[in-house]
Scaffold this motif. Structure first.
Motif, short mmCIF file in Angstrom:
data_model
loop_
_atom_site.label_atom_id
_atom_site.label_comp_id
_atom_site.label_asym_id
_atom_site.label_seq_id
_atom_site.Cartn_x
_atom_site.Cartn_y
_atom_site.Cartn_z
N SER A 100 0.83 -1.20 0.00
CA SER A 100 0.00 0.00 0.00
C SER A 100 0.87 1.25 0.00
CB SER A 100 -0.92 0.01 1.23
OG SER A 100 -1.65 1.22 1.30
N LEU A 101 0.61 2.17 -0.94
CA LEU A 101 1.31 3.44 -1.01
C LEU A 101 0.50 4.39 -1.88
CD1 LEU A 101 4.20 3.37 -3.59
CD2 LEU A 101 2.76 1.39 -3.23
N THR A 146 4.44 7.19 3.25
CA THR A 146 4.41 5.94 4.01
C THR A 146 4.09 4.77 3.08
OG1 THR A 146 3.67 7.07 6.03
CG2 THR A 146 3.31 4.69 5.91
N VAL A 147 4.98 3.79 3.08
CA VAL A 147 4.78 2.57 2.31
C VAL A 147 4.56 1.42 3.28
CG1 VAL A 147 5.79 0.99 0.61
CG2 VAL A 147 6.28 3.44 0.47
N ILE A 154 12.82 -2.37 1.34
CA ILE A 154 12.15 -1.53 0.35
C ILE A 154 13.17 -1.15 -0.72
CG2 ILE A 154 12.57 0.57 1.72
CD1 ILE A 154 9.99 1.73 0.48
N ARG A 155 12.74 -1.25 -1.96
CA ARG A 155 13.61 -0.89 -3.09
C ARG A 155 12.90 0.12 -3.97
NH1 ARG A 155 15.43 -6.93 -5.17
NH2 ARG A 155 15.87 -7.83 -3.11
N VAL A 201 4.35 -3.98 8.04
CA VAL A 201 5.67 -3.35 8.08
C VAL A 201 5.58 -2.04 7.32
CG1 VAL A 201 8.10 -3.56 7.49
CG2 VAL A 201 6.82 -5.58 8.24
N SER A 202 6.06 -0.95 7.95
CA SER A 202 5.97 0.37 7.35
C SER A 202 7.37 0.94 7.09
CB SER A 202 5.20 1.34 8.24
OG SER A 202 3.87 0.92 8.41
N PHE A 203 7.50 1.64 5.97
CA PHE A 203 8.72 2.37 5.64
C PHE A 203 8.34 3.82 5.35
CE2 PHE A 203 9.69 -2.00 4.52
CZ PHE A 203 10.98 -2.17 5.00
#
Length: 367
Positions: A172-173, A184-185, A203-204, A225-227
């Motif tokens: 989700s983004l 937020t990804v 994350i890439r 999991v969030s990035f």
């Protein structure tokens, strides 16, 4: 019938026979006709680059045809070269495998473009970048490079047990963001095993790893999991965002747009000065450059925003086509070979923002 008439008829027949012989010879050399008459055929090419799943170190082009031989160049969605084929002979080729150029540059995944280049330098090695685009230029059709774009995803890696890997259940983004945001990804990660396990999640962006996290999940447990992705570090355009575990992943596209769209309008120009109106999305400057991106003039530093009637002075070298080009950053320490170490040309969808200066009596046109 007189002897004069007979002689004239004989000469006429001889001339006709010579003409027929020439026509027949030309017909036998149809493929060489342009060369015989001093006309060079434009080089032609075609390519098919389908969507595929790979191990991340190489991609496969289904088919390519090159009239004069050359190379297949793979670029990522940021326009960076990530793989180049060996030199290909003229003719048709099928199932051409191309390995990544830089083993430390991340996996070959995301939206990749395969472009067919000529071998104009005739050296057997690809020299387009190092010659500043003067050699080994792309084959073109309707003035556009001959290319094809594919979505490339990562497959299972040797040595990994598929059922052992955490699974990326969803991604989700946002679909769009500006160049001055934190995005937020989020991904739903599931442990498919019946025992607790610890694995990495990363994350890439366009295949490059930006961040890794190690998470622990109970048997059959799922977690989010969030990035936090800083868009200021990304070039505008379509960026491929991927969340990966050991041998599983999902991709999506994030379109990065300038917070303030760049604009450039050429007002007037002569042989040594140009006047423009310009809007910069961030602090930067303007240059006057030729087609090889050799700089002929640099403006003063400009703050982000709109500036009217900015005048640039330049010195042209001979009869060359010149452009005004937008840059972000600082113009210090310019080097003719390396360019600006602390600045980048402002681009939209891979195209530099520039305006062509008129030559002689040409009218002003934006380029």
């Amino acid at each position: 019938m007189s002897s004069n008439l007979t002689l004239g008829t004989a000469k006429l027949l001889l001339a006709l026979l010579v003409a027929i012989a020439v026509v027949l010879a030309a017909g036998l050399a149809v493929g060489q006709a342009p060369a015989l008459f001093g006309v060079e055929e434009e080089p032609e090419a075609s390519i098919t680059f389908p969507d595929q799943t790979t191990n991340g170190s190489g991609v496969e082009v289904e088919s390519v045809t090159l009239s004069d031989g050359g190379f297949i160049v793979i670029t990522n969605s940021a326009g960076e070269t990530v793989a180049v084929s060996d030199r290909l002979d003229s003719g048709s080729h099928e199932n051409v495998t191309i390995e990544q150029t830089d083993e430390d540059g991340g996996d070959l995944v995301g939206q990749l473009t395969a472009t067919v280049h000529q071998d104009t330098a005739d050296e057997g090695t690809y020299t387009f970048e190092e010659s500043d685009g003067q050699e080994d230029r792309p084959y073109t059709e309707n003035d556009l490079p001959v290319s094809d774009t594919a979505s490339v995803t990562l497959s299972e890696r040797e040595g990994d047990t598929p059922t052992d890997s955490f699974q990326v259940e969803s991604l989700s983004l946002p679909t769009t963001a500006t160049t001055n945001e934190t995005v937020t990804v989020e991904a739903e990660i599931r442990n498919p095993r019946d025992v607790e396990n610890r694995q990495r999640v990363e994350i890439r962006v366009d295949g490059e790893v930006l961040e890794r996290k190690i998470i622990a999940l109970e048997a059959e447990e799922t977690t989010t999991v969030s990035f936090e992705l800083e868009t200021a570090r990304l070039d505008p355009g379509d960026r491929t965002i991927g969340i990966y575990t050991t041998d599983h992943g999902q991709l999506d596209t994030l379109t990065i747009q300038y917070d303030t769209p760049p604009e450039l309008a050429l007002l007037e120009a002569n042989e040594s000065t140009a006047t423009v109106n310009v809007t910069l999305p961030e602090d930067g400057f303007l240059t006057v450059e030729n087609e090889s991106q050799a700089v002929r003039g640099i403006s003063e530093n400009l703050s982000a925003g709109t500036h009217e009637n900015v005048t640039l002075e330049f010195e042209a070298e001979g009869d060359e086509t010149l452009f005004v080009v937008l840059y972000s950053g600082e113009p210090d320490e310019y080097d003719e070979e390396e360019g600006f170490p602390n600045a980048d040309a402002i681009v939209i969808d891979g195209d530099r923002i520039r305006a062509a200066l008129p030559s002689d009596d040409d009218q002003i046109q934006e380029g």
